[in-house]
Motif scaffolding. Structure first.
Motif, PDB file in Angstrom:
ATOM      1  N   GLN B  29       0.822  -1.195   0.000  1.00  0.00           N
ATOM      2  CA  GLN B  29       0.000   0.000   0.000  1.00  0.00           C
ATOM      3  C   GLN B  29       0.868   1.262   0.000  1.00  0.00           C
ATOM      4  OE1 GLN B  29      -2.909   0.414  -0.693  1.00  0.00           O
ATOM      5  NE2 GLN B  29      -3.361   2.472   0.002  1.00  0.00           N
ATOM      6  N   PHE B  52      -1.480  10.306   9.617  1.00  0.00           N
ATOM      7  CA  PHE B  52      -1.575   8.977  10.231  1.00  0.00           C
ATOM      8  C   PHE B  52      -0.936   8.955  11.615  1.00  0.00           C
ATOM      9  CE2 PHE B  52      -1.641   4.596  10.943  1.00  0.00           C
ATOM     10  CZ  PHE B  52      -0.369   4.106  11.163  1.00  0.00           C
ATOM     11  N   ASP B  55      -3.056  10.801  14.110  1.00  0.00           N
ATOM     12  CA  ASP B  55      -4.183   9.923  14.422  1.00  0.00           C
ATOM     13  C   ASP B  55      -3.767   8.874  15.454  1.00  0.00           C
ATOM     14  OD1 ASP B  55      -6.633   8.433  12.214  1.00  0.00           O
ATOM     15  OD2 ASP B  55      -6.729  10.149  13.579  1.00  0.00           O
ATOM     16  N   HIS B  83     -10.128  -0.405  15.727  1.00  0.00           N
ATOM     17  CA  HIS B  83     -10.674  -0.515  14.376  1.00  0.00           C
ATOM     18  C   HIS B  83     -10.189   0.644  13.514  1.00  0.00           C
ATOM     19  CE1 HIS B  83     -13.672  -2.137  11.607  1.00  0.00           C
ATOM     20  NE2 HIS B  83     -13.869  -0.886  11.240  1.00  0.00           N
ATOM     21  N   GLN B  84     -10.287   1.849  14.075  1.00  0.00           N
ATOM     22  CA  GLN B  84      -9.808   3.029  13.357  1.00  0.00           C
ATOM     23  C   GLN B  84      -8.344   2.877  13.003  1.00  0.00           C
ATOM     24  OE1 GLN B  84     -11.565   5.515  12.260  1.00  0.00           O
ATOM     25  NE2 GLN B  84     -12.480   6.719  13.896  1.00  0.00           N
ATOM     26  N   LEU B  85      -7.589   2.444  14.015  1.00  0.00           N
ATOM     27  CA  LEU B  85      -6.151   2.341  13.832  1.00  0.00           C
ATOM     28  C   LEU B  85      -5.821   1.332  12.745  1.00  0.00           C
ATOM     29  CD1 LEU B  85      -3.893   3.774  15.124  1.00  0.00           C
ATOM     30  CD2 LEU B  85      -3.651   1.949  16.778  1.00  0.00           C
ATOM     31  N   GLY B  87      -7.745   0.472  10.287  1.00  0.00           N
ATOM     32  CA  GLY B  87      -8.093   1.038   8.987  1.00  0.00           C
ATOM     33  C   GLY B  87      -7.040   2.012   8.491  1.00  0.00           C
ATOM     34  N   SER B  88      -6.628   2.896   9.395  1.00  0.00           N
ATOM     35  CA  SER B  88      -5.635   3.887   8.974  1.00  0.00           C
ATOM     36  C   SER B  88      -4.343   3.212   8.573  1.00  0.00           C
ATOM     37  CB  SER B  88      -5.328   4.846  10.115  1.00  0.00           C
ATOM     38  OG  SER B  88      -6.480   5.286  10.727  1.00  0.00           O
ATOM     39  N   SER B  90      -3.775   0.234   7.483  1.00  0.00           N
ATOM     40  CA  SER B  90      -3.817  -0.472   6.194  1.00  0.00           C
ATOM     41  C   SER B  90      -3.897   0.520   5.054  1.00  0.00           C
ATOM     42  CB  SER B  90      -4.949  -1.483   6.125  1.00  0.00           C
ATOM     43  OG  SER B  90      -6.077  -1.039   6.780  1.00  0.00           O
ATOM     44  N   SER B  91      -4.454   1.713   5.290  1.00  0.00           N
ATOM     45  CA  SER B  91      -4.505   2.697   4.214  1.00  0.00           C
ATOM     46  C   SER B  91      -3.145   3.236   3.862  1.00  0.00           C
ATOM     47  CB  SER B  91      -5.383   3.878   4.617  1.00  0.00           C
ATOM     48  OG  SER B  91      -6.673   3.466   4.857  1.00  0.00           O
ATOM     49  N   VAL B  92      -2.241   3.354   4.844  1.00  0.00           N
ATOM     50  CA  VAL B  92      -0.920   3.885   4.516  1.00  0.00           C
ATOM     51  C   VAL B  92       0.095   2.777   4.292  1.00  0.00           C
ATOM     52  CG1 VAL B  92      -1.321   5.998   5.804  1.00  0.00           C
ATOM     53  CG2 VAL B  92      -0.157   4.106   6.873  1.00  0.00           C
ATOM     54  N   ARG B  95       2.570  -1.941   7.878  1.00  0.00           N
ATOM     55  CA  ARG B  95       2.217  -3.348   8.035  1.00  0.00           C
ATOM     56  C   ARG B  95       2.310  -3.829   9.471  1.00  0.00           C
ATOM     57  NH1 ARG B  95       5.684  -7.238   6.021  1.00  0.00           N
ATOM     58  NH2 ARG B  95       4.943  -9.177   6.899  1.00  0.00           N
ATOM     59  N   ASN B  99      -0.613  -5.373  11.836  1.00  0.00           N
ATOM     60  CA  ASN B  99      -0.615  -6.713  12.426  1.00  0.00           C
ATOM     61  C   ASN B  99      -0.877  -6.677  13.922  1.00  0.00           C
ATOM     62  OD1 ASN B  99      -0.211  -8.038  10.073  1.00  0.00           O
ATOM     63  ND2 ASN B  99       2.014  -8.140  10.251  1.00  0.00           N
ATOM     64  N   GLU B 106      -8.344  -8.940  18.806  1.00  0.00           N
ATOM     65  CA  GLU B 106      -8.649 -10.205  19.479  1.00  0.00           C
ATOM     66  C   GLU B 106      -8.783  -9.991  20.977  1.00  0.00           C
ATOM     67  OE1 GLU B 106     -10.063 -12.936  17.833  1.00  0.00           O
ATOM     68  OE2 GLU B 106      -9.543 -13.496  19.872  1.00  0.00           O
TER      69      GLU B 106
END
Lengths: 738, 157
Positions: B29, B52, B55, B83-85, B87-88, B90-92, B95, B99, B106
């Motif tokens: 990405q 990012f 954020d 969830h926000q984290l 999403g952010s 994976s957008s930038v 990796r 993970n 979980e």
């Protein structure tokens, strides 16, 4: 002067004598008159006197005697004839009555005497009854004691309390000096003094069990009197002065649990007894009465029952504790297993990517290396590296596949492919081995078998390869036939996801071999992971046993069934499976696309001025999407909430990209509201595309049900977005095959 | 012209960025992001990246406050933060951060406060680490530009 009958005195009337006679007569008269009065008075008083008329007679007799004597008084002097007449009458009457009375008494007196006898008899009887009453009362007391004892003994389930209570109560009831209980030791060869009532006993005081006195007591169920000098009775400190009280011993059967079961042979010889010894107080001259002995026997029986109940209870408590322990252990094991499974899943989830990345790097770089200039040895080495890493990648994928299959997280990769070609490819792959083994393989494709179908090509090939491979592997001679045909499918509505037009059918593939066959009992085990039946294990197959298990799971995922029929060992077997495939109508589908694309239409690569709206709550991802679209030339407006989106969206916007990463359906609602907003001007409605982090079936279903026109997987690459935009603008529909 | 210097810097840049990919800090990405940067938007990547990181720090603050008290943890809030984290990141293409977010989610799911704290710590560490590395990368870029060169397109696949 008349002749008077009265006796003329021969001597001149002595005045003194006369006077005395006069007085005596007078008193006699009085007495004679008063006696009947007394009699009447007392008889009237007494209620019971049966001979009243005798009294009357008697009374009359006395009265007349009295009257006679009274009248005598007048005869002392000269008297008239009247007096003499009265006197005579009286005397006559008196004579009559007295004779009558005398006669009467003869009858009456024996009667009166017999009354006395009866009285004596009754008194004796009363005394006897009293005695018997005393006896009965004693027995009743004894009975009450037994009941109370039994109640005490049976009211507890604790072995020691039972025995102690027995001794205490017996001691109290029978006023014993000493009461002792001997229990058999573990070896059964000795009796150990376990409980005594009063005297302290040394620990471990034992007597051998084979003494004659003990055998005598154990031989009968009754209480037996034993000598106070026998070893079991010698409990008191021996001092020769007093006379030892009588001793009685009784056996107490120790019933074992097994006694309550029905045995084929009664093991009476292994019955164990305890010995209860009871001693009367010394120097009391008391003796054991029969009812006391009976009491002792009854108590002994009750104690036996109570002890067995206690034993049963102990056993069941022990079993229950054991079960609870096992439960706890099982629970722990289950939780550990769950933790292990979760750990494995987490591991797989992370390792999936971790393992594949270096693998891909190796493969990619090796293939790149292949392209460069290499010496022949180098080329050979690189080819080996490539082959090995491909193999490894496949193996890893298989294992990962299986774990994902087990978790249920594997998704089929649907695509359109040529079914006929697939079968031919499979056959080509297997042919070399079959030729070597001299097993001819025939392929029969039913005439109505569709050529182009939609399904997971890779996995279907895997299944067919596995089955045919097994057939070849386990056949030594004969032939193999592969048949593919269409079976009746249930009619279902078209699934929008796969193809808008078309339907499904069930493909049935039969692979028949004439090999060793399978024992019908082993058939269920075939599909178990890693299990190999006896007959298969004799082969030097190198299979890991995963093949059939994986195939079964793939078949299940394809909503089908797989089974094996065999007529028995040596008669070959047939493997059959059904899978559901979709029929595709377009022969020119490329492998990756799942949509009916109209071919050869110029794609837009320039989206200048295309107005789009991006809705995303996450600032970073919003910026990235905006950047992407700006780079492609679009005019992008961004909003960060549903409300803003609704407010801003207009007919000028051609596409709305909305982020639906959050769980729940709030984000999808916006799609409905946009539909509502544009109900009047349907054709002006912007296209709605969802951007989401996962594209499983449920997400796609949700999107479809909320009226979205497409779904994209985040993060979107530049090329992807370009393709998507052009597709969208062409077809106004897109569900990317990802 | 110091072409050798430029070439050297470019080589350095290339090696550095490849190493970042290989060590797993970045994934595909990020290279997509770099593709979006052109003459019209020369600072696109650094803008996105700094947004990012801002954020990140805000979310981490909120989440650590939620996880502070052991008895009253609002797991829903923590979950939405993660969830926000995710999403952010994976957008930038961050990796490693992404993970950690997966395991963080979980822990939230099973309401494991200890696990969440650990993951939070890890996220903090990872994003700070990435921040430093990207800072170095941007510095290298600047150096190249100042030396008159162009930033090489590195294709990682």
């Amino acid at each position: 002067m008349e002749v008077c009958n009265c006796i003329e005195p021969q001597w001149p009337a002595d005045e003194l004598l006369m006077k005395y006679q006069y007085i005596s007569d007078f008193f006699i008269a009085i007495a004679y008159f008063s006696i009947p009065l007394e009699l009447i008075y007392f008889v009237k008083k007494s209620a019971v006197f049966p001979y009243r008329w005798v009294l009357v007679q008697f009374g009359a007799f006395i009265v007349l005697c009295g009257a006679t004597h009274l009248i005598n008084l007048w005869t002392f002097t000269t008297h008239s004839r009247t007096v003499a007449l009265v006197m005579t009458t009286a005397k006559v009457l008196t004579a009559v009555v007295s004779c009558a009375t005398a006669l009467m008494l003869v009858h009456i007196i024996p009667d009166l005497l017999s009354v006395k006898t009866r009285e004596l008899f009754l008194k004796n009887k009363a005394a006897e009854l009293d005695r018997e009453m005393g006896l009965i009362r004693t027995q009743e007391e004894t009975g009450r004691h037994v009941r109370m004892l039994t109640h005490e003994i049976r009211s507890t389930l604790d072995r020691h309390t039972i025995l102690k209570t027995t001794l205490v109560e017996l001691g109290r009831t029978l006023a014993l000096e000493e009461c002792a209980l001997w229990m058999p030791t573990r070896t059964g060869l000795e009796l150990q003094l376990s409980y005594t009532l009063r005297h302290q006993h040394p620990v471990e005081y034992t007597v051998p069990i084979q003494l004659p006195v003990i055998n005598q007591v154990f031989g009968t169920s009754r209480a037996v009197k034993i000598s106070p000098n026998s070893p079991v009775a010698r409990l008191r400190p021996v001092s020769g002065k007093y006379m030892l009280g009588e001793v009685v011993a009784v056996r107490v059967p120790l019933l074992h649990l097994s006694n309550f079961q029905i045995n084929d042979w009664p093991e009476l010889s292994t019955k164990r007894y305890a010995l209860m010894v009871l001693m009367l107080p010394s120097d009391s001259a008391r003796q054991w009465h029969v009812h006391e002995l009976e009491l002792v026997e009854v108590v002994a029986d009750q104690v036996a029952v109570a002890l067995s109940h206690a034993a049963i209870l102990e056993e069941s408590m022990r079993a229950r504790d054991l079960l609870m322990e096992q439960n706890v252990a099982l629970d722990l094991a289950r939780r550990e297993a769950e933790t292990a499974i979760r750990a494995r899943n987490d591991f797989l989830a992370v390792m999936n990517h971790e393992m594949c990345t270096p693998m891909h790097a190796i493969i990619a770089l090796s293939s790149l290396l292949q392209e460069t200039e290499l010496t022949p040895e180098q080329r050979l080495m690189v080819e080996t590296i490539l082959k090995s890493s491909n193999l490894l990648a496949t193996l890893m994928n298989d294992v990962l596949d299986l774990s994902r299959l087990e978790d249920g997280s594997l998704q089929l990769e649907l695509g359109t492919f040529n079914l006929h070609t697939l079968f031919r490819e499979v056959l080509n792959l297997i042919k070399p081995i079959a030729v070597v083994k001299k097993l001819p393989i025939t392929l029969n494709l039913a005439p109505d078998l569709p050529e182009f179908v939609v399904g997971d090509e890779k996995r279907l090939m895997q299944i067919i390869l596995n089955i045919v491979g097994n057939a070849v592997k386990f056949s030594k001679q004969g032939s193999i036939s592969v048949t593919a045909l269409v079976t009746k499918s249930d009619t279902r509505a078209a699934d929008f996801f796969v193809v808008p037009t078309g339907s499904h059918f069930y493909l049935r593939v039969k692979v028949k071999d004439s090999g060793a066959g399978i024992n019908p009992q082993d058939i269920p085990k075939l599909f178990t992971k890693f299990a190999q039946t006896q007959s298969l294990a004799t082969r030097s197959s190198g299979g890991s046993g995963l093949g059939l298990a994986i195939s079964k799971r793939f078949v299940n995922l394809m909503e089908g069934n797989i089974w094996i029929e065999s007529d028995g060992l040596g008669k070959g077997c047939t493997a059959i499976f059904d899978v559901k495939l979709g029929i595709s109508e377009r022969p020119n589908e490329s492998k990756q696309s799942g949509i009916p694309k109209v071919p050869a239409i110029p794609r837009h690569s320039n989206f200048t001025g295309l107005k789009v709206l991006v809705m995303d709550e996450n600032g970073v991802s919003r910026m990235v999407t905006e950047g992407l679209l700006v780079h492609l030339g679009c005019e992008v407006t961004t909003v960060s909430s549903n409300e803003e989106c609704l407010g801003v969206v207009s007919h000028e916007h051609k596409v709305v990209f909305m982020d639906v990463c959050l769980p729940g359906v709030e984000n999808y609602q916006i799609a409905l509201r946009i539909h509502e907003k544009f109900t009047k001007q349907r054709h002006q409605r912007p296209l709605l595309v969802a951007l989401t982090g996962n594209t499983d079936k449920s997400t796609k279903e949700k999107c479809m049900s909320f009226g979205l026109d497409g779904v994209l997987l985040k993060p979107v690459s530049l090329d992807n977005m370009r393709d998507v935009l052009s597709d969208l603008l062409e077809c106004r529909v897109l569900y990317e095959g990802m | 012209m110091n072409t050798t210097v430029v070439a050297q810097l470019q080589r350095q840049f290339q090696d550095y960025i490849v190493s970042l990919y290989q060590q797993g800090f970045l994934d595909n990405q990020f290279s997509e992001l770099r593709k979006l940067q052109d003459e019209g938007t020369p600072d696109f990547v650094s803008e996105v990246v700094s947004l990012f990181f801002d954020d990140c720090s805000k979310l981490i603050d909120t989440m650590s406050r939620s996880l502070e008290r052991p008895d009253n943890v609002d797991f829903k809030q923590v979950d939405s933060g993660v969830h926000q984290l995710k999403g952010s990141s994976s957008s930038v293409g961050a990796r490693r951060v992404k993970n950690v977010c997966i395991s963080f989610k979980e822990c939230c799911h099973v309401q494991n406060r200890e696990g969440c704290l650990r993951c939070l710590q890890q996220v903090d560490y990872e994003y700070k680490m990435l921040k430093t590395k990207l800072q170095d990368l941007f510095n290298l870029e600047q150096q190249i530009l100042q030396a008159g060169g162009t930033i090489p397109q590195v294709d990682i696949n």
